[in-house]
Design an enzyme around this catalytic site. Structure first.
Site, mmCIF file in Angstrom:
data_model
loop_
_atom_site.group_PDB
_atom_site.id
_atom_site.type_symbol
_atom_site.label_atom_id
_atom_site.label_comp_id
_atom_site.label_asym_id
_atom_site.label_seq_id
_atom_site.Cartn_x
_atom_site.Cartn_y
_atom_site.Cartn_z
ATOM 1 N N LYS A 1 -33.191 -10.019 -45.375
ATOM 2 C CA LYS A 1 -32.078 -9.745 -46.291
ATOM 3 C C LYS A 1 -31.833 -10.852 -47.312
ATOM 4 C CE LYS A 1 -28.508 -11.907 -43.452
ATOM 5 N NZ LYS A 1 -27.375 -11.790 -42.561
ATOM 6 N N LYS B 1 -28.128 -18.830 -30.584
ATOM 7 C CA LYS B 1 -27.787 -19.774 -31.653
ATOM 8 C C LYS B 1 -26.386 -19.486 -32.158
ATOM 9 C CE LYS B 1 -29.152 -19.818 -36.227
ATOM 10 N NZ LYS B 1 -27.870 -20.209 -36.767
ATOM 11 N N HIS C 1 -30.186 -25.641 -39.789
ATOM 12 C CA HIS C 1 -29.797 -24.463 -40.570
ATOM 13 C C HIS C 1 -29.653 -24.931 -42.009
ATOM 14 C CE1 HIS C 1 -27.713 -20.941 -42.007
ATOM 15 N NE2 HIS C 1 -27.928 -20.331 -40.847
ATOM 16 N N ASP D 1 -23.637 -19.402 -35.250
ATOM 17 C CA ASP D 1 -23.791 -19.138 -36.673
ATOM 18 C C ASP D 1 -23.418 -20.386 -37.455
ATOM 19 O OD1 ASP D 1 -24.665 -17.534 -38.763
ATOM 20 O OD2 ASP D 1 -23.859 -15.773 -37.753
ATOM 21 N N GLU D 2 -23.860 -20.416 -38.722
ATOM 22 C CA GLU D 2 -23.692 -21.635 -39.513
ATOM 23 C C GLU D 2 -22.228 -22.010 -39.729
ATOM 24 O OE1 GLU D 2 -25.095 -18.838 -40.595
ATOM 25 O OE2 GLU D 2 -23.635 -18.068 -42.039
ATOM 26 N N LYS E 1 -23.177 -12.011 -33.031
ATOM 27 C CA LYS E 1 -22.573 -11.371 -34.210
ATOM 28 C C LYS E 1 -21.435 -10.501 -33.733
ATOM 29 C CE LYS E 1 -25.586 -12.940 -37.234
ATOM 30 N NZ LYS E 1 -25.376 -13.658 -38.466
HETATM 31 C C1 CAP Z 1 -28.981 -14.315 -39.691
HETATM 32 C C2 CAP Z 1 -28.050 -15.441 -40.028
HETATM 33 C C3 CAP Z 1 -28.738 -16.702 -40.570
HETATM 34 C C4 CAP Z 1 -29.542 -16.506 -41.831
HETATM 35 C C5 CAP Z 1 -29.845 -17.809 -42.544
HETATM 36 C C6 CAP Z 1 -26.970 -15.032 -41.010
HETATM 37 O O1 CAP Z 1 -28.319 -13.223 -39.126
HETATM 38 O O2 CAP Z 1 -27.379 -15.838 -38.854
HETATM 39 O O3 CAP Z 1 -27.714 -17.609 -40.814
HETATM 40 O O4 CAP Z 1 -30.729 -15.900 -41.489
HETATM 41 O O5 CAP Z 1 -30.691 -17.605 -43.605
HETATM 42 O O6 CAP Z 1 -25.868 -15.552 -40.866
HETATM 43 O O7 CAP Z 1 -27.258 -14.295 -41.937
HETATM 44 P P1 CAP Z 1 -29.049 -11.794 -38.966
HETATM 45 P P2 CAP Z 1 -32.075 -18.367 -43.766
HETATM 46 O O8 CAP Z 1 -30.214 -12.000 -38.057
HETATM 47 O O9 CAP Z 1 -28.013 -10.873 -38.342
HETATM 48 O O10 CAP Z 1 -29.439 -11.346 -40.333
HETATM 49 O O11 CAP Z 1 -32.801 -18.256 -42.471
HETATM 50 O O12 CAP Z 1 -32.734 -17.679 -44.900
HETATM 51 O O13 CAP Z 1 -31.707 -19.765 -44.071
HETATM 52 MG MG MG Z 2 -26.128 -17.235 -39.838
#
Ligand code: CAP
Ligand code: MG
Length: 429
Positions: A309, A177, A269, A179-180, A151
């Protein structure tokens, strides 16, 4: 003169056979009776059309879906196996999640669950490794598997990204990992990132004596993904990460074959799932999406955290967890259909989104230890940095597994103490 034949698709005496594919819908009719609405759902998702036809051979009866149980606003529909092409997920969804969502006669429609018969799932591979296999890859026996996303989500160069990965690994995490929304950017090319992360992984493994791996995002056009999976394989990575909803299930099916050839696991994801499943009255449930992903064969998939969150109630998340991990599931009125997964392996649930050390015990209490925990902001935001953040999260896991309250464990563990001082038991919104 009769102008439509919707009611021909309702048969309350019908009992589904073991080869029928059954769907549970919640529906709200707008201007028709419940029975007619139930008929319309079965009709439009199988053989019907809006009007009676001049020619309707008897054999059509064999391909008609039947609404066989109407319970208030819920209906169960049975589909004969013959109408589904073996191994074709897009075709299945064009039926059970297709035109029916746009019918004017319905105010709302929700595909709550799908019961996939063994004769249908047998045309898919299911997960390559399953939970046991993933644990073997990482040599992690009982505790949750841990990972973190660098991040901020995007903006790091490949060098900076690999450095963050290294800090995450030596802090104690198993996985890093992407990010998406990070794939290949001018400032962080996929190939560069893979090369540099593989070097850092080797270094982290040497220094810690532990297995380390990465979930690197191959999301893109299908042929691009095929090339990227090979590139990951050539650099010794055991996983490919795919944004399974945005790439589409056809592409996921292709990649499942490629990953089989390379003996690689798929990290799914679910970005964009909430556009389909967030409104509880309408759309396709995450349970259905997750079951389809298990059937195709993702090894791990995001399911939510309950406490973090992002949206997702406890009941919903537990049902998804069970749907992707258990072999047999019993039906629960208006909520869940029975499912027998037979030989299909289990998919590892991934809890992610707003996690930090202070809420790890609560998440594990709900989800159990057979999960992957992704703690990202919750380690990179640690007052002493990423490495200390990962260490703090591992300490929170250890404390939880030993049944020691975090505050008590923190007295002898500085990293955890600092994390608790910053976040306490905060539940991010
Ligand atoms: C989490 C995260 C994930 C989400 C996906 C984000 O970051 O990388 O993509 O958790 O949601 O971009 O928000 P944090 P889900 O750990 O900093 O919150 O798992 O509900 O599909
Ligand atoms: Mg993410």
């Amino acid at each position: 003169m009769k102008t439509d034949w919707y009611r021909d698709f309702v048969d309350l005496k019908y009992r589904p056979s073991s080869t029928d594919l059954v769907c549970l819908f919640r529906f709200e009719p707008s201007n028709v009776s419940r029975t007619e609405a139930a008929g319309r759902i079965a009709s439009e998702s199988s053989a019907g059309t809006w009007t009676t036809l001049s020619k309707l051979p008897r054999k059509i009866e064999g391909v008609m879906a039947r609404s066989f149980e109407i319970m208030g606003n819920h209906v169960k529909v049975a589909y004969p196996l013959e109408i589904w092409e073996p191994g074709n997920v897009p075709q299945l969804l064009s039926g059970i999640a297709g035109n029916i969502f746009g019918m004017k006669a319905l105010e709302n429609l929700r595909l709550v669950d799908v019961s996939l018969p063994a004769r249908y799932t047998s045309h898919f591979r299911g997960p390559e490794f399953g939970i046991e296999g993933l644990r073997r890859i990482l040599k992690v026996r009982r505790r949750p598997i841990t990972g973190a996303v660098a991040k901020p989500k995007i903006g790091w160069s490949a060098e900076e990204h690999a450095r963050i990965a290294y800090e995450t690994w030596v802090g104690g995490f198993d996985l890093v990992k992407d990010d998406e929304n990070l794939t290949s950017a001018s400032f962080n090319r996929f190939e560069n990132r893979v090369r540099l992360c593989s070097r850092m992984r080797d270094r982290a493994e040497k220094e810690t004596g532990l297995r380390k791996s990465a979930l690197i995002n191959i999301t893109g056009e299908t042929n691009t993904m095929v090339g990227r999976a090979r590139f990951l394989h050539d650099h010794g990575f055991e996983y490919a990460m795919i944004d399974v909803v945005t790439v589409g299930f056809a592409a996921l099916q292709t990649l499942r074959e490629i990953c089989h050839d390379y003996k690689m696991a798929i990290h799914a994801h679910r970005a964009m799932h909430a556009a389909l499943d967030r409104n509880p009255e309408h759309g396709v449930s995450m349970l259905v999406l997750a079951k389809v992903c298990r059937m195709i064969g993702v090894d791990q998939i995001h399911v939510g955290t309950v406490l973090g969150k992002l949206v997702g109630s406890r009941k919903e998340i537990i049902d998804i967890r069970d749907g992707i991990t258990r072999t047999r599931i019993s039906s629960r009125r208006n909520e869940i259909l029975k499912q027998n997964w037979g030989m299909t392996k289990a998919t590892l649930p991934v809890s992610s989104g707003g996690l930090h050390p202070g809420i790890i015990p609560d998440v594990l209490k709900i989800m159990g230890n057979d999960i992957a925990l992704l703690v990202s902001g919750g380690i990179h935001g640690h007052p002493s940095g990423t490495r200390a953040g990962a260490t703090a999260a591992m300490q929170a896991i250890n404390a939880t597994m030993q049944n020691t309250p975090l505050r008590e464990y923190a007295t002898a563990h500085k990293e955890l103490r600092e994390a608790l001082e910053k976040w306490g038991r905060l539940r991010p919104q």
